[in-house]
Each structure stands twice: as C-alpha cells, then as structure tokens.
Design an enzyme around this catalytic site. Structure first.
Site, PDB file in Angstrom:
ATOM      1  N   ASP A   2       0.868  -1.032  -0.084  1.00  0.00           N
ATOM      2  CA  ASP A   2      -0.014  -0.108  -0.097  1.00  0.00           C
ATOM      3  C   ASP A   2       0.926   1.315   0.008  1.00  0.00           C
ATOM      4  O   ASP A   2       2.005   1.060   0.750  1.00  0.00           O
ATOM      5  CB  ASP A   2      -0.990  -0.102   1.071  1.00  0.00           C
ATOM      6  CG  ASP A   2      -2.329   0.705   1.051  1.00  0.00           C
ATOM      7  OD1 ASP A   2      -3.321   0.237   0.706  1.00  0.00           O
ATOM      8  OD2 ASP A   2      -2.063   2.147   1.052  1.00  0.00           O
ATOM      9  N   THR A  32     -11.562   2.705  -6.571  1.00  0.00           N
ATOM     10  CA  THR A  32     -12.215   3.547  -7.650  1.00  0.00           C
ATOM     11  C   THR A  32     -13.503   4.324  -7.237  1.00  0.00           C
ATOM     12  O   THR A  32     -14.608   3.904  -7.598  1.00  0.00           O
ATOM     13  CB  THR A  32     -12.664   2.271  -8.573  1.00  0.00           C
ATOM     14  OG1 THR A  32     -13.655   1.363  -7.983  1.00  0.00           O
ATOM     15  CG2 THR A  32     -11.413   1.533  -9.294  1.00  0.00           C
ATOM     16  N   LYS A  85     -20.059  -7.719 -12.650  1.00  0.00           N
ATOM     17  CA  LYS A  85     -19.768  -6.822 -10.948  1.00  0.00           C
ATOM     18  C   LYS A  85     -20.841  -5.788 -10.872  1.00  0.00           C
ATOM     19  O   LYS A  85     -21.561  -5.680  -9.743  1.00  0.00           O
ATOM     20  CB  LYS A  85     -18.376  -6.606 -10.822  1.00  0.00           C
ATOM     21  CG  LYS A  85     -18.198  -5.623  -9.804  1.00  0.00           C
ATOM     22  CD  LYS A  85     -18.311  -6.275  -8.257  1.00  0.00           C
ATOM     23  CE  LYS A  85     -18.517  -5.576  -7.166  1.00  0.00           C
ATOM     24  NZ  LYS A  85     -18.780  -6.365  -5.882  1.00  0.00           N
ATOM     25  N   CYS A 125     -19.804   1.056  -1.920  1.00  0.00           N
ATOM     26  CA  CYS A 125     -19.888   0.246  -3.199  1.00  0.00           C
ATOM     27  C   CYS A 125     -21.100   0.713  -4.141  1.00  0.00           C
ATOM     28  O   CYS A 125     -21.090   1.370  -5.093  1.00  0.00           O
ATOM     29  CB  CYS A 125     -19.822  -0.930  -3.211  1.00  0.00           C
ATOM     30  SG  CYS A 125     -18.024  -1.763  -2.612  1.00  0.00           S
TER      31      CYS A 125
HETATM   32  N1  LIG Z   1     -15.146  -2.400   0.249  1.00  0.00           N
HETATM   33  C1  LIG Z   1     -15.957  -3.449  -0.242  1.00  0.00           C
HETATM   34  O1  LIG Z   1     -16.955  -4.083   0.259  1.00  0.00           O
HETATM   35  C2  LIG Z   1     -15.606  -4.128  -1.745  1.00  0.00           C
HETATM   36  C3  LIG Z   1     -16.266  -5.028  -2.281  1.00  0.00           C
HETATM   37  C4  LIG Z   1     -16.134  -5.433  -3.645  1.00  0.00           C
HETATM   38  C5  LIG Z   1     -15.255  -4.687  -4.229  1.00  0.00           C
HETATM   39  N2  LIG Z   1     -14.836  -3.556  -3.938  1.00  0.00           N
HETATM   40  C6  LIG Z   1     -13.884  -2.790  -5.002  1.00  0.00           C
HETATM   41  O2  LIG Z   1     -12.542  -3.069  -4.432  1.00  0.00           O
HETATM   42  C7  LIG Z   1     -11.819  -1.964  -4.765  1.00  0.00           C
HETATM   43  C8  LIG Z   1     -10.958  -1.566  -3.489  1.00  0.00           C
HETATM   44  O3  LIG Z   1     -11.945  -1.082  -2.606  1.00  0.00           O
HETATM   45  P1  LIG Z   1     -11.738  -1.082  -1.193  1.00  0.00           P
HETATM   46  O4  LIG Z   1     -12.951  -0.579  -0.284  1.00  0.00           O
HETATM   47  O5  LIG Z   1     -10.693  -1.939  -0.602  1.00  0.00           O
HETATM   48  O6  LIG Z   1     -10.669   0.545  -1.045  1.00  0.00           O
HETATM   49  P2  LIG Z   1      -9.934   1.387   0.071  1.00  0.00           P
HETATM   50  O7  LIG Z   1     -10.041   2.577  -0.186  1.00  0.00           O
HETATM   51  O8  LIG Z   1     -10.230   0.864   1.396  1.00  0.00           O
HETATM   52  O9  LIG Z   1      -8.422   0.441  -0.312  1.00  0.00           O
HETATM   53  C9  LIG Z   1      -7.625   1.056  -1.419  1.00  0.00           C
HETATM   54  C10 LIG Z   1      -6.207   1.120  -0.891  1.00  0.00           C
HETATM   55  O10 LIG Z   1      -5.356   1.409  -2.164  1.00  0.00           O
HETATM   56  C11 LIG Z   1      -4.114   2.077  -1.705  1.00  0.00           C
HETATM   57  N3  LIG Z   1      -3.785   2.365  -3.084  1.00  0.00           N
HETATM   58  C12 LIG Z   1      -4.154   3.483  -4.029  1.00  0.00           C
HETATM   59  N4  LIG Z   1      -3.263   3.291  -5.026  1.00  0.00           N
HETATM   60  C13 LIG Z   1      -2.153   2.556  -4.790  1.00  0.00           C
HETATM   61  C14 LIG Z   1      -1.023   2.297  -5.489  1.00  0.00           C
HETATM   62  N5  LIG Z   1      -0.597   2.740  -6.401  1.00  0.00           N
HETATM   63  N6  LIG Z   1      -0.039   1.510  -4.836  1.00  0.00           N
HETATM   64  C15 LIG Z   1      -0.462   0.762  -3.658  1.00  0.00           C
HETATM   65  N7  LIG Z   1      -1.543   1.033  -3.038  1.00  0.00           N
HETATM   66  C16 LIG Z   1      -2.617   2.000  -3.450  1.00  0.00           C
HETATM   67  C17 LIG Z   1      -4.698   3.254  -0.833  1.00  0.00           C
HETATM   68  O11 LIG Z   1      -3.859   3.621  -0.280  1.00  0.00           O
HETATM   69  C18 LIG Z   1      -5.843   2.158   0.009  1.00  0.00           C
HETATM   70  O12 LIG Z   1      -5.357   1.938   1.120  1.00  0.00           O
HETATM   71  C19 LIG Z   1     -12.651  -0.953  -5.448  1.00  0.00           C
HETATM   72  O13 LIG Z   1     -12.627  -0.693  -6.551  1.00  0.00           O
HETATM   73  C20 LIG Z   1     -13.953  -1.240  -4.571  1.00  0.00           C
HETATM   74  O14 LIG Z   1     -15.098  -0.757  -5.585  1.00  0.00           O
HETATM   75  C21 LIG Z   1     -14.953  -3.086  -2.534  1.00  0.00           C
END
Ligand SMILES: NC(=O)c1ccc[n+]([C@@H]2O[C@H](COP(=O)([O-])OP(=O)(O)OC[C@H]3O[C@@H](n4cnc5c(N)ncnc54)[C@H](O)[C@@H]3O)[C@@H](O)[C@H]2O)c1
Length: 439
Positions: free
Chosen positions: A30, A86, A207, A263
C-alpha cells in the site's frame, strides 16, 4: 504461488490474508505508509471481524508480509492483483480510474517473467483493455495477461464471503492465465464454489450488474415500506411474503434508511455513466439512484416529524453511524445525510457507534461522541437508531426511557416491535409498519 496485492484496504487486505491462508505467499502493498506500519506492527487499519487473527496467523507462519514498495513483491509474483480504490470522480459520477492506471504503470515497470495482472477493483467495462495498453506501452517486451476477477465480498462478513463465495468470476481468454487463476483458487474448487470463466468485458460488467440489482432490491422494498405506512400494512410481513418465493429470495429486502457504503452508491453511478456513453441507458438504475438520494433526506424529515415537527434547539441522540453493522466504514453512510439535515434544522447531535466513531470524525462536524449508547440517550429529546449493530438489539429500554428528556424513539432499522415499544410508553416511529408511526 507468489501473489502481490496492490492496495491493502478492505478488499486487498482481506483477499491477501485469505490467499495466504490458502497456502500462497502474499505481500500486501500500500502507498499509505501509516497503514503498512500499522500492519507490520500487528495493528489492523480497518475493523473487520476475524481479520486480526487471520493476519497474525499467516504472518507468523511466514506466508503474509507488507510493503510500501511494490517492486520486490511484483518481481517475484505469479499474479499481481490491483485492489486499489475506484471512487466516483467528482462532478460526473464516472469511476475514477487514476489509481488503477497508476498501479498498472508501476507494476509494468518492474514485472519479471510471465505475470498475470488481475484487476480485483470494481472497474467499468473496457478498463482491462486500457490496463493492457498501459502495460504494453510501458513494457513492450512484457510477458503478461490482464485478467478481470471482480470481488463480491461484503464488509462485515468479508472473510467467510471470500472463503465460501457464491461464485468466482474470472474474465480472460488467455489459457496460461486461466491455469494461474485456477491454481490460486484451487482450495475453493474443493469447496465446490462455482467458477465462471467469461470474457474480460463480461466479467467487468457482471460486477456492476450485481451491485445495481441489489441496490434496486433495497430501493424497491424501501418504496414498498412507504406504501405500507400509507395504507396500514406491514413491510416486514410483505418482505417475508415475497422473499419466500424462490424467484425473488429473502435477502436485501429489509426496509431502512436507504443504501450507502463504499460500493452501491458509486457503482450505480458508474454503471449509469457507462450505459449513457454506450447509448443504452438503464433507466431503472437511474431511478434507483434518485429514489435512494431522496430517501436519506426523507429519513431526517421522519425524525423531525417524530419530534413534533421541530428539532430547533433540541438534542437528538443517534445510535449507529456506519453504513451497516460490523464495519468501521463511513463512506456514503446514510447517517451522514441524516445528521447534516438534523443539524441544518437546528438540532444538536450526539452519537455513538461501536466501531465507526474514529472514521466518523473525518466526515461529521459538531457532533459529540459518547462512550456508550446510554450516555448518548441521557438527556436527549429523541433517540434515533440508524445502524442495527447487535449492541443496540437488547438495550435496557426502561432505563433509557427514564433518562430521555422525551420518550421519542425513531427506529430506522425496525429492530424493536412497535407493540412492545408502545407498551413501554415510547412515542415510537419505525419503517413501514402500521404501529410504527409516531403516536
Ligand atoms: N469495500 C468493499 O466492500 C468492496 C467489495 C467489493 C469490491 N470492492 C472494490 O474493491 C476496490 C477497493 O475497495 P476498498 O474498499 O478495498 O478500497 P480502500 O480505499 O479501502 O483501499 C484501497 C487502498 O489502495 C491503496 N492504493 C491506492 N493506489 C495505490 C497504489 N498505486 N499502490 C499501492 N496502494 C495503492 C490506498 O492507499 C488504499 O489503502 C474498489 O474498486 C471497490 O469498488 C470493494
């Protein structure tokens, strides 16, 4: 197999820890140094039941590590997952893909040998094509395949969702990539989780279609709840009556304050954008978004009505801030819109949440946070239950009634029966039930 997980948020950290638990060697990367430092010191940056134990076990057994620099982990990896955020792009509702594209560029710069680049983030149709273009432009010599593998886990039940998914979706037509993905998910084949292999574009769209359909189901039952209130019917019984029909199913039929979270709100908006740009607009989803936005404001009006039409100068106690129980995630939580509207109407707001108060501080202004739900209720002019945490399901209601300034309870999650609340002497408002209206 060696896995690099780029992005260690709700999805990346859970997926990485679960892959490690399957026996793979995983590094979760991260950009946020505070997150990685916390993880390296055994502290979880998010609240997710069971995650701390799962992470600790796999770190102890040498299969899970954390890093801020992706170079080493990517070079060694058979598969590199992109699990970065995203969010909605400000202004137009399109998914902001800058984090995905930046990660793709960084990965391409250091990848080594045949590498499968897997998009786990939720991304609009065609993003995989662009990721592939970025990789090929950055490293024309790269031996890689770009795969879509959207994640369906739910916060609050993320580990069991990942380990016992309803299905695994893999979007690729590359045979070598299919073999790597099969090997990664092999422990789940043993559990007989259905694996669907589709084209990359189909996987990406699936999705969004899933999330939009669930948002539609929630919004539908919320509108039926309003109708129940208007005609004296009970939405919980209606939901059971339709949910027992296998064609409908009982999940996502709980009337409440409207959907929120990280989401549904952004994914419905992004799907609408994709559809409009493809000249195939999805009007059902457009309506869902509009109805859901209005609903949050309507919930504040419901509280104001329960307080006799005016909250100016009154203190409202709010129980539950996160968008659902068992997470600390405050993104797009209905509590945010409800509290803002109550404050605009002149109320002083006090709040309690078992896990979400730290995150809530970044989103909410002028709210007093309390140690317990009972401190929150003491001296308030109304108590509003916004999120149905277990801790709020068996409150000492008689104690609360004695401490409230006025015995007004608004329950936006229907976790107490109206008859019982009336018997105890509360003026009780709930959602979609004949006795649930203020009395
Ligand atoms: N949260 C959910 O319940 C869920 C469920 C299914 C899908 N998703 C999808 O999964 C994706 C991530 O969601 P999330 O809730 O985990 O997001 P989040 O914001 O909790 O985590 C994303 C992480 O990515 C890191 N990051 C960004 N750019 C980076 C890079 N270049 N290198 C390294 N780290 C980097 C950020 O610092 C952050 O910690 C999204 O597209 C979301 O739509 C989320």
């Amino acid at each position: 197999m060696h896995v690099a997980m780029i992005g260690s948020g709700y999805v990346g950290l859970v997926s990485g820890a679960c892959f490690a638990d399957f026996g793979h060697v995983v590094t979760c990367v991260d950009k946020d140094p505070a997150k990685i430092e916390a993880l390296q010191n055994g502290r979880m940056p998010i609240f997710e039941p069971g995650l701390a134990e799962l992470v600790a076990k796999n770190v102890r057994e040498g299969r899970l590590a954390f890093a801020t620099d992706l170079a080493g982990p990517v070079r060694e990896a058979d598969a590199v997952f992109i699990a970065v955020g995203t969010p909605s792009r400000r202004g137009d509702g399109h998914a902001d893909l800058s984090y995905v594209y930046k990660a793709a560029e960084e990965i391409a710069g250091v990848m080594n040998g045949f590498t499968v680049v897997v998009t786990k983030s939720t991304v609009p149709v065609g993003t995989g094509d662009e990721v592939e273009r970025i990789v090929r432009r950055t490293r024309p010599d790269a031996d890689c395949a770009v795969v879509s593998n959207p994640e369906f886990l739910r916060e609050g039940a993320a580990i069991s969702d990942f380990k016992r998914p309803d299905r695994i979706l893999i979007g690729t037509d590359d045979e070598r990539a299919k073999r790597v993905m099969s090997e990664l998910y092999r422990p789940l084949y043993l559990n007989q989780a259905p694996i669907l292999v589709t084209s990359r574009r189909t996987a990406e769209l699936t999705k969004y279609a899933a999330n939009a359909f669930l948002a539609l189901k929630v919004t539908f039952i919320n509108e039926i709840a309003d109708l129940c209130e208007a005609v004296g019917a009970n939405v919980q019984e209606v939901a059971r009556g339709i949910g027992l029909d296998n064609r409908i199913g009982s999940k996502f039929l709980h009337a409440g304050p409207g959907y929120g979270g990280s989401c549904f709100p952004k994914d419905t908006l992004a799907l609408i954008k994709t559809a409009q740009e493809s000249r195939a607009s999805i009007r059902t989803v457009e309506t869902v978004v509009a109805v859901n936005d209005e609903r949050k404001r309507a919930m504040a009006a419901k509280v104001i009505a329960a307080c006799g039409g005016d909250v100016n100068g009154k203190t409202v106690a709010v129980l539950g801030l996160t968008f659902k129980p068992n997470t600390d995630d405050m993104r797009e939580a209905p509590s945010l819109a409800i509290i803002a509207a109550l404050q605009e109407a002149g109320a002083t707001v006090r709040a309690h949440d078992p896990e979400g108060m730290e995150q809530a501080r970044a989103f909410l202004k002028d709210v007093t946070y309390t140690q317990t739900p009972y401190d929150c209720a003491t001296g308030a002019d109304a108590l509003v239950i916004v999120t149905e945490w277990d801790a709020y399901r068996a409150l000492d209601l008689d104690w609360i009634k004695d401490r409230l300034n006025a015995p007004v309870v608004v329950n936006l999650r229907n976790i107490y029966p109206p008859d019982d609340m009336h018997r105890r002497g509360f003026a009780y408002t709930s959602v979609g039930r004949p006795n649930g209206l203020a009395s």
